[in-house]
Write a protein that holds these residues in place. Structure first.
Motif, PDB file in Angstrom:
ATOM      1  N   GLU A 127       3.691  12.918  -1.470  1.00 38.91           N
ATOM      2  CA  GLU A 127       3.687  14.316  -1.039  1.00 38.91           C
ATOM      3  C   GLU A 127       5.061  14.946  -1.193  1.00 38.91           C
ATOM      4  OE1 GLU A 127       2.494  17.011   2.909  1.00 38.91           O
ATOM      5  OE2 GLU A 127       2.287  14.828   2.930  1.00 38.91           O
ATOM      6  N   ALA A 128       6.092  14.172  -0.946  1.00 37.61           N
ATOM      7  CA  ALA A 128       7.450  14.713  -1.070  1.00 37.61           C
ATOM      8  C   ALA A 128       7.889  14.867  -2.521  1.00 37.61           C
ATOM      9  CB  ALA A 128       8.431  13.810  -0.324  1.00 37.61           C
ATOM     10  N   GLY A 129       7.176  14.225  -3.445  1.00 40.04           N
ATOM     11  CA  GLY A 129       7.536  14.338  -4.865  1.00 40.04           C
ATOM     12  C   GLY A 129       8.660  13.410  -5.277  1.00 40.04           C
ATOM     13  N   GLY A 130       8.923  12.380  -4.474  1.00 41.43           N
ATOM     14  CA  GLY A 130      10.049  11.501  -4.772  1.00 41.43           C
ATOM     15  C   GLY A 130       9.851  10.624  -5.987  1.00 41.43           C
ATOM     16  N   LEU A 131       8.613  10.508  -6.484  1.00 44.16           N
ATOM     17  CA  LEU A 131       8.342   9.660  -7.644  1.00 44.16           C
ATOM     18  C   LEU A 131       8.130  10.473  -8.909  1.00 44.16           C
ATOM     19  CD1 LEU A 131       5.907   7.049  -6.012  1.00 44.16           C
ATOM     20  CD2 LEU A 131       8.407   7.035  -6.111  1.00 44.16           C
ATOM     21  N   GLN A 132       8.462  11.755  -8.836  1.00 47.22           N
ATOM     22  CA  GLN A 132       8.234  12.632  -9.980  1.00 47.22           C
ATOM     23  C   GLN A 132       9.283  12.387 -11.073  1.00 47.22           C
ATOM     24  OE1 GLN A 132       5.550  14.655  -9.959  1.00 47.22           O
ATOM     25  NE2 GLN A 132       5.979  15.011 -12.120  1.00 47.22           N
ATOM     26  N   VAL A 133       8.826  12.340 -12.330  1.00 46.08           N
ATOM     27  CA  VAL A 133       9.736  12.235 -13.469  1.00 46.08           C
ATOM     28  C   VAL A 133       9.565  13.476 -14.341  1.00 46.08           C
ATOM     29  CG1 VAL A 133       9.915   9.724 -13.524  1.00 46.08           C
ATOM     30  CG2 VAL A 133       7.982  10.830 -14.635  1.00 46.08           C
ATOM     31  N   PRO A 134      10.605  13.900 -15.044  1.00 49.53           N
ATOM     32  CA  PRO A 134      10.580  15.189 -15.744  1.00 49.53           C
ATOM     33  C   PRO A 134       9.508  15.290 -16.823  1.00 49.53           C
ATOM     34  CG  PRO A 134      12.832  14.356 -15.558  1.00 49.53           C
ATOM     35  CD  PRO A 134      11.924  13.258 -15.119  1.00 49.53           C
ATOM     36  N   TRP A 135       9.137  14.172 -17.443  1.00 50.30           N
ATOM     37  CA  TRP A 135       8.231  14.262 -18.582  1.00 50.30           C
ATOM     38  C   TRP A 135       6.749  14.239 -18.192  1.00 50.30           C
ATOM     39  CZ3 TRP A 135      11.939  10.439 -17.921  1.00 50.30           C
ATOM     40  CH2 TRP A 135      11.488   9.224 -17.458  1.00 50.30           C
ATOM     41  N   VAL A 136       6.456  14.145 -16.883  1.00 50.68           N
ATOM     42  CA  VAL A 136       5.073  14.202 -16.426  1.00 50.68           C
ATOM     43  C   VAL A 136       4.832  15.547 -15.760  1.00 50.68           C
ATOM     44  CG1 VAL A 136       3.345  13.168 -14.897  1.00 50.68           C
ATOM     45  CG2 VAL A 136       4.954  11.708 -16.138  1.00 50.68           C
ATOM     46  N   GLU A 137       3.838  16.293 -16.258  1.00 49.96           N
ATOM     47  CA  GLU A 137       3.591  17.640 -15.762  1.00 49.96           C
ATOM     48  C   GLU A 137       3.072  17.644 -14.326  1.00 49.96           C
ATOM     49  OE1 GLU A 137       1.035  19.620 -18.480  1.00 49.96           O
ATOM     50  OE2 GLU A 137       2.461  19.538 -20.157  1.00 49.96           O
ATOM     51  N   SER A 138       2.277  16.652 -13.963  1.00 51.42           N
ATOM     52  CA  SER A 138       1.701  16.611 -12.618  1.00 51.42           C
ATOM     53  C   SER A 138       2.801  16.525 -11.568  1.00 51.42           C
ATOM     54  CB  SER A 138       0.763  15.407 -12.488  1.00 51.42           C
ATOM     55  OG  SER A 138       0.369  15.244 -11.145  1.00 51.42           O
ATOM     56  N   ASP A 139       2.590  17.195 -10.437  1.00 53.33           N
ATOM     57  CA  ASP A 139       3.583  17.150  -9.354  1.00 53.33           C
ATOM     58  C   ASP A 139       3.168  16.172  -8.256  1.00 53.33           C
ATOM     59  OD1 ASP A 139       1.429  18.480  -8.348  1.00 53.33           O
ATOM     60  OD2 ASP A 139       2.528  20.265  -7.669  1.00 53.33           O
ATOM     61  N   SER A 140       2.231  15.270  -8.580  1.00 57.57           N
ATOM     62  CA  SER A 140       1.766  14.323  -7.557  1.00 57.57           C
ATOM     63  C   SER A 140       1.808  12.891  -8.086  1.00 57.57           C
ATOM     64  CB  SER A 140       0.340  14.673  -7.111  1.00 57.57           C
ATOM     65  OG  SER A 140      -0.544  14.657  -8.228  1.00 57.57           O
ATOM     66  N   ALA A 141       2.898  12.539  -8.775  1.00 52.96           N
ATOM     67  CA  ALA A 141       3.030  11.176  -9.283  1.00 52.96           C
ATOM     68  C   ALA A 141       3.021  10.196  -8.112  1.00 52.96           C
ATOM     69  CB  ALA A 141       4.320  11.037 -10.080  1.00 52.96           C
ATOM     70  N   ASN A 142       2.202   9.151  -8.224  1.00 49.26           N
ATOM     71  CA  ASN A 142       2.102   8.205  -7.102  1.00 49.26           C
ATOM     72  C   ASN A 142       2.575   6.806  -7.455  1.00 49.26           C
ATOM     73  OD1 ASN A 142       0.037   7.385  -8.744  1.00 49.26           O
ATOM     74  ND2 ASN A 142      -1.518   7.302  -7.127  1.00 49.26           N
ATOM     75  N   TRP A 143       3.137   6.607  -8.633  1.00 50.31           N
ATOM     76  CA  TRP A 143       3.651   5.286  -8.989  1.00 50.31           C
ATOM     77  C   TRP A 143       4.887   5.444  -9.868  1.00 50.31           C
ATOM     78  CZ3 TRP A 143       3.809   4.214 -14.212  1.00 50.31           C
ATOM     79  CH2 TRP A 143       2.951   4.948 -15.040  1.00 50.31           C
ATOM     80  N   ALA A 144       5.636   4.355  -9.925  1.00 52.30           N
ATOM     81  CA  ALA A 144       6.848   4.349 -10.745  1.00 52.30           C
ATOM     82  C   ALA A 144       7.075   2.937 -11.253  1.00 52.30           C
ATOM     83  CB  ALA A 144       8.058   4.807  -9.927  1.00 52.30           C
ATOM     84  N   VAL A 145       7.776   2.848 -12.369  1.00 44.77           N
ATOM     85  CA  VAL A 145       8.206   1.555 -12.890  1.00 44.77           C
ATOM     86  C   VAL A 145       9.718   1.608 -13.074  1.00 44.77           C
ATOM     87  CG1 VAL A 145       6.005   1.127 -14.044  1.00 44.77           C
ATOM     88  CG2 VAL A 145       7.839   2.245 -15.312  1.00 44.77           C
ATOM     89  N   GLY A 146      10.348   0.434 -13.091  1.00 49.55           N
ATOM     90  CA  GLY A 146      11.781   0.388 -13.345  1.00 49.55           C
ATOM     91  C   GLY A 146      12.604   0.071 -12.117  1.00 49.55           C
ATOM     92  N   VAL A 147      13.818   0.640 -12.065  1.00 44.79           N
ATOM     93  CA  VAL A 147      14.783   0.317 -11.011  1.00 44.79           C
ATOM     94  C   VAL A 147      14.242   0.666  -9.633  1.00 44.79           C
ATOM     95  CG1 VAL A 147      17.055   0.875 -10.079  1.00 44.79           C
ATOM     96  CG2 VAL A 147      16.784   0.514 -12.540  1.00 44.79           C
ATOM     97  N   LEU A 148      13.729   1.895  -9.486  1.00 43.54           N
ATOM     98  CA  LEU A 148      13.204   2.287  -8.172  1.00 43.54           C
ATOM     99  C   LEU A 148      12.066   1.364  -7.751  1.00 43.54           C
ATOM    100  CD1 LEU A 148      12.490   5.690  -6.621  1.00 43.54           C
ATOM    101  CD2 LEU A 148      10.559   4.142  -6.946  1.00 43.54           C
ATOM    102  N   ALA A 149      11.180   1.048  -8.672  1.00 46.67           N
ATOM    103  CA  ALA A 149      10.057   0.171  -8.337  1.00 46.67           C
ATOM    104  C   ALA A 149      10.553  -1.168  -7.832  1.00 46.67           C
ATOM    105  CB  ALA A 149       9.171  -0.007  -9.566  1.00 46.67           C
ATOM    106  N   ARG A 150      11.529  -1.737  -8.512  1.00 46.41           N
ATOM    107  CA  ARG A 150      12.081  -3.026  -8.092  1.00 46.41           C
ATOM    108  C   ARG A 150      12.714  -2.936  -6.715  1.00 46.41           C
ATOM    109  NH1 ARG A 150      17.122  -4.291 -11.403  1.00 46.41           N
ATOM    110  NH2 ARG A 150      17.912  -2.806  -9.874  1.00 46.41           N
ATOM    111  N   ASP A 151      13.534  -1.914  -6.500  1.00 45.76           N
ATOM    112  CA  ASP A 151      14.285  -1.823  -5.253  1.00 45.76           C
ATOM    113  C   ASP A 151      13.398  -1.443  -4.072  1.00 45.76           C
ATOM    114  OD1 ASP A 151      16.419  -2.426  -6.834  1.00 45.76           O
ATOM    115  OD2 ASP A 151      17.280  -0.411  -6.845  1.00 45.76           O
ATOM    116  N   GLU A 152      12.521  -0.469  -4.249  1.00 52.23           N
ATOM    117  CA  GLU A 152      11.631  -0.079  -3.156  1.00 52.23           C
ATOM    118  C   GLU A 152      10.657  -1.202  -2.842  1.00 52.23           C
ATOM    119  OE1 GLU A 152      11.489   2.778  -1.226  1.00 52.23           O
ATOM    120  OE2 GLU A 152      13.445   3.195  -2.116  1.00 52.23           O
ATOM    121  N   GLY A 153      10.211  -1.898  -3.887  1.00 50.81           N
ATOM    122  CA  GLY A 153       9.250  -2.969  -3.680  1.00 50.81           C
ATOM    123  C   GLY A 153       9.807  -4.159  -2.944  1.00 50.81           C
TER     124      GLY A 153
END
Length: 940
Positions: free
Chosen positions: A76-102
């Motif tokens: 809801e806060a949009g913290g997983l949003q990346v610039p190249w995805v038009e949707s404003d409700s991204a609910n997953w991520a891969v990479g550094v954030l995924a590793r650290d948050e996980g």
């Protein structure tokens, strides 16, 4: 060895501007490329933009191979949003954030997807990850997760080169040299899902060597000489791969060239195992003989990875502190702390995984204790023992003129690859051990070929290889490094070589021998692969030694005779063709005609657990005596042919007389032939309801448990087509329930759900009736209050979705105390045992209900205080020890169950299974299955 996919002729005639290499690593992925318009061309690394923190995108050289699904608040806060995805409700991520948050929220993290791609114990195409995830997390298949990594890399490329879509470039994807044919196929499938149609595959050790050649483009010829042997040690986060490359001279020019001559067996053994070992060590210090709750354990494993990298890295501190959150809390405050020192980590991990061994030592084959990730890790943690076995097995492989100056098993040069060897301690220990094996007093050591970036070498080498395919750069000549065999019928298991390990991709082989091929009947062709027997010529017959020949998914099929006719045989020659990735294509060519039959691998039996793995000696029972079969045929025909000579009720005693044995002693080979005879007389079941009931009953009995014998999947499919919705008499439906229950292990997940849906309607209506609500209208054909077979069938359907199994089991435990259901109580107890079992009978591990749910059901069963033979079995199934903390009930509950069993004088083996685990005995297997199993077949 590479695999082109989806290249049409026009594409091949127009080479793409860019050649791209992608390293799909277990822990980190990377991307490199060559711009072919740049002269001289060079391999460059593409920095990958990714989320490194909520709301923060930055580029990194690698993309950590971790997938994280955000919480509702994060989305809801949009913290997983990346610039190249038009949707404003991204609910997953891969990479550094995924590793650290996980690390802090492991229930939302997917790691080691690459290891799951080669895990034959689960359905790799089903949504099973994260393996032990939070309830609100979307499940993904290993193929889906891999495709998301590739899709992210595709988008990273688009950001850098918007005019040159990655789908239109030549893309080389790397994979372990030891990946089997199925894992390779699934990697290609993941690429297609990521919209990457132009994909080539290359083995990681070869790619690493190409990177070394590229880095030393001006000097490599001075660093190697003809006759040398290069050992590539590739140990990453999930796998260990060993490869041997021979340096050979070229007679025409005096230059040298490289020949890949051997590849090791697949080992799920790498950095993940070090993380687990360190986590176990810390857990013992914190909990003694007990175990941490799964939530704390998952955090500990991820934290242990960072501790390992720090304490085994460059300039490590003397110690560091590991912090764990308190159970049930995501805060450090009130949690646990433990200090680990560099010396204890060195002793645990360096000595544990790279022990000082003798060259003659071999890895143990006991079951691995590492089951916390659900993965089948290598049985022995000693990587050096596997390496010793590899070098000795290939002592003279690829030697034109074996040396007499030193042990021919000795490698002259060593190239390290994989994140495991980022640690200087681990590199030094491996060189020390290898040196000790071949030290003749001269202080010999192998020459180490240096890499500047282990984390980027494979991606760079993949891009370089793309240029080699265009005729530029220095290539490696790669033989197959595996020999393929096909099994032969006979008293002793034998196999004939189809293609030798010295073969090159693209070669064809026709075996000189003539074989008899059965047409119009189900047949199975056992296949084997060997990475040690590499010089057997095609046609060589060898004994099937499990130490040398490893089974592959068999070819199971029914070969068309051209038109309907009686079963027949034809003389054929076997023709083998090796594809560009070393996959085997087989065809049978008739000796006396132009007829030909192509044989295809049964890939589904390995990628999907619809085709359950099993322990079976049934095939070893031998060939059925045809006179006996004819006697059975006559008995069956006497009931189902018109006019009938025998009443249906007399058939089973008649068959027992013919076979001179009671029905529970009929061998599997006879049962399966009996199934064929019943299918031949299938129209005769329509004579009466009694005929149909007897036919259904015997078909299910002959085919139980739906797997375990050659081509059972085909038999189950034929039964489904013949029976499903095609009953002649409504009263036969009760027998159809027994049929489906008996062969449930061979039904697909979709078939099981189709069978279950009408039964669930009746079960739900019954639950509403006893809860005081309105039962409502239901079209259920059976009243579960009156039909034990409804419950037994539902309990047998192990491939039902876990939420449905959880719902059914919860209904059962609520209804068990109801006196009005006394008629079906025994069957309901049996069902809750199957639904909550900790070890599946035929389904994959991802179909089990949670340990917490099984624990609640156990409490309900114990409260019943039922005094019957079924309850102890159910208690054992719910509380059985497996060694996997995610499947096992907490120790106090298991001890409560064991004490309950002892107080009721239950069998000692049931108590043993609860306290220490183990395998079911023959009687227990029959009870769990629901009736006696065919001889030669075992459950888990």
């Amino acid at each position: 060895m590479d695999q082109p996919t989806s290249h049409d002729q026009d594409d091949q005639q127009r080479p793409s501007r860019y050649v791209v290499g992608i390293d799909l690593g277990t822990t980190n992925s990377a991307m490199a490329y060559v711009d072919t318009h740049e002269q001289p061309w060079q391999v460059r690394t593409l920095a990958v933009p990714q989320l490194v923190a909520p709301f923060e995108v930055a580029s990194r050289d690698t993309l950590p191979s971790f997938h994280y699904q955000g919480t509702a608040a994060e989305v809801e806060a949009g913290g997983l949003q990346v610039p190249w995805v038009e949707s404003d409700s991204a609910n997953w991520a891969v990479g550094v954030l995924a590793r650290d948050e996980g690390t802090a929220k492991p229930g939302r993290l997917i790691a080691s997807a690459k290891s799951w791609l080669c895990h034959a114990g689960v359905d790799r195409t089903s949504e099973l990850l994260p393996w032990q995830g939070d309830a609100d997390v979307e499940r993904l298949s290993p193929v889906d997760v891999t495709s998301r990594y590739l899709a992210h890399l595709r988008e990273a490329w688009q950001q850098a080169f918007p005019k040159f879509p990655l789908a239109e470039q030549d893309v080389v994807v790397t994979l372990p040299a030891s990946f089997d044919e199925v894992a390779r196929e699934l990697t290609v499938a993941a690429a297609k899902r990521a919209e990457l149609p132009r994909v080539l595959l290359i083995e990681e050790p070869q790619a690493a060597f190409y990177a070394w050649v590229d880095r030393h483009a001006e000097s490599w010829q001075q660093l190697v000489t003809a006759g040398q042997k290069i050992l590539v040690c590739d140990v990453g986060g999930g796998t260990s791969d060993f490869t041997l490359i021979r340096v050979r001279g070229r007679e025409d020019s005096g230059d040298v060239e490289f020949h890949r001559v051997a590849v090791g067996e697949h080992l799920i053994l790498g950095g993940d195992n070090l993380d687990l070992a360190l986590a176990r060590h810390v857990e013992q210090r914190l909990a003694g003989d007990g175990k941490l709750p799964p939530e704390q354990w998952e955090v500990l494993v991820r934290t242990a990875r960072r501790a390992k990298e720090t304490l085994l890295g460059d300039n490590p501190p003397e110690s560091l502190t590991i912090n764990l959150p308190a159970a049930g809390s995501k805060l450090i405050g009130g949690g646990l702390q433990v200090e680990v020192t560099r010396s204890e980590v060195e002793q645990l991990l360096v000595d544990g995984f790279l022990p000082r061994t003798e060259l003659g030592e071999r890895p143990t084959r006991r079951q691995s204790g590492f089951q916390d990730f659900g993965l089948p890790y290598a049985a022995d943690a000693g990587i050096t023992r596997y390496l010793a076995a590899f070098l000795e097995a290939h002592r003279t492989t690829g030697d034109d003129e074996p040396t007499t100056e030193h042990d021919p098993a000795r490698p002259d040069l060593v190239l390290f690859n994989g994140g495991f060897f980022a640690s200087p301690m681990l590199r030094e220990r491996l060189i020390e051990v290898v040196s000790s094996w071949f030290d003749d007093g001269s202080q010999w050591q192998p020459v180490v070929l240096d890499h500047d970036r282990l984390d980027l070498a494979v991606a760079r080498g993949a891009a370089y290889y793309g240029m080699v395919r265009r005729g530029e750069g220095v290539g490696i000549t790669a033989n197959l490094a595996r020999s393929y065999y096909i099994g032969l019928a006979g008293e002793k298991p034998q196999a004939v070589c189809l293609a030798p390990g010295s073969a090159s991709a693209g070669q064809d082989f026709e075996l000189p021998s003539t074989f008899q091929l059965t047409l119009a009947e189900p047949v199975e062709f056992p296949l084997y692969v060997s990475s040690t027997r590499l010089v057997d010529p095609p046609g060589t017959i060898v004994p099937v030694d499990q130490a040398e020949l490893k089974p592959l998914p068999p070819i199971r099929t029914v070969l068309d005779a051209g038109r309907k006719r009686d079963p027949q045989t034809v003389d054929v020659h076997l023709h083998a063709h090796l594809t560009e990735i070393g996959a085997l294509e087989l065809s049978c060519r008739a000796v006396d005609s132009n007829a030909s039959w192509r044989l295809q691998f049964d890939v589904r039996s390995t990628t999907q657990t619809d085709m359950a793995a099993h322990e079976s000696a049934a095939e070893g029972e031998g060939i059925v005596d045809e006179q006996l079969v004819e006697s059975c045929r006559a008995a069956i025909a006497s009931v189902f042919d018109k006019p009938a000579e025998l009443k249906p009720s007399k058939l089973m005693p008649k068959l027992s007389d013919v076979l001179e044995a009671p029905r529970h002693e009929w061998p599997t080979s006879v049962l399966r032939r009996m199934w064929e005879l019943l299918m031949e007389v299938e129209p005769g079941r329509r004579q009466s309801q009694q005929h149909e009931s007897r036919w259904l009953n015997l078909v299910g009995y002959s085919l139980r448990p739906g797997y375990g014998y050659a081509v059972d999947d085909w038999r189950v499919t034929e039964t489904w087509r013949t029976v499903r919705n095609r009953l002649a008499f409504p009263a036969s439906q009760a027998e159809s329930l027994i049929l489906w229950r008996r062969i449930a292990g061979g039904l697909t997940a979709g078939q099981q759900l189709t069978i279950a849906e009408p039964l669930l309607a009746g079960i739900r209506a019954l639950a509403r009736r006893f809860s005081g609500g309105k039962a409502g209208n239901t079209t259920a054909a059976f009243d579960p209050a009156q039909s034990p077979e409804v419950w037994r069938l539902v309990g047998s359907l192990e491939l039902l979705p876990v939420p449905i199994k959880t719902e059914i089991g919860s209904i059962v435990v609520d209804l068990l105390p109801k006196r009005k259901l006394e008629k079906v109580k025994h069957a309901m107890l049996w069902t809750v045992g199957r639904l909550g079992q900790r070890v599946p009978v035929h389904g994959p591990l991802n179909t089990l209900v949670s340990a917490a749910r099984a624990g609640k059901w156990l409490d309900a069963v114990l409260e019943l205080a039922a005094d019957d033979a079924m309850t102890p079995l159910v208690v054992m199934q719910l509380a059985r020890m497996t060694g996997d903390r995610h499947r096992d009930l907490e120790q106090s509950k298991r001890e409560q169950a064991a004490n309950w069993l002892e107080q009721r004088n239950a069998a000692a083996h049931l108590v043993e299974l609860v306290r220490h685990g183990g395998t079911l005995d023959h009687e227990e297997q029959s009870q769990v299955f629901g009736e006696a199993l065919p001889s030669g077949l075992r459950l888990r």
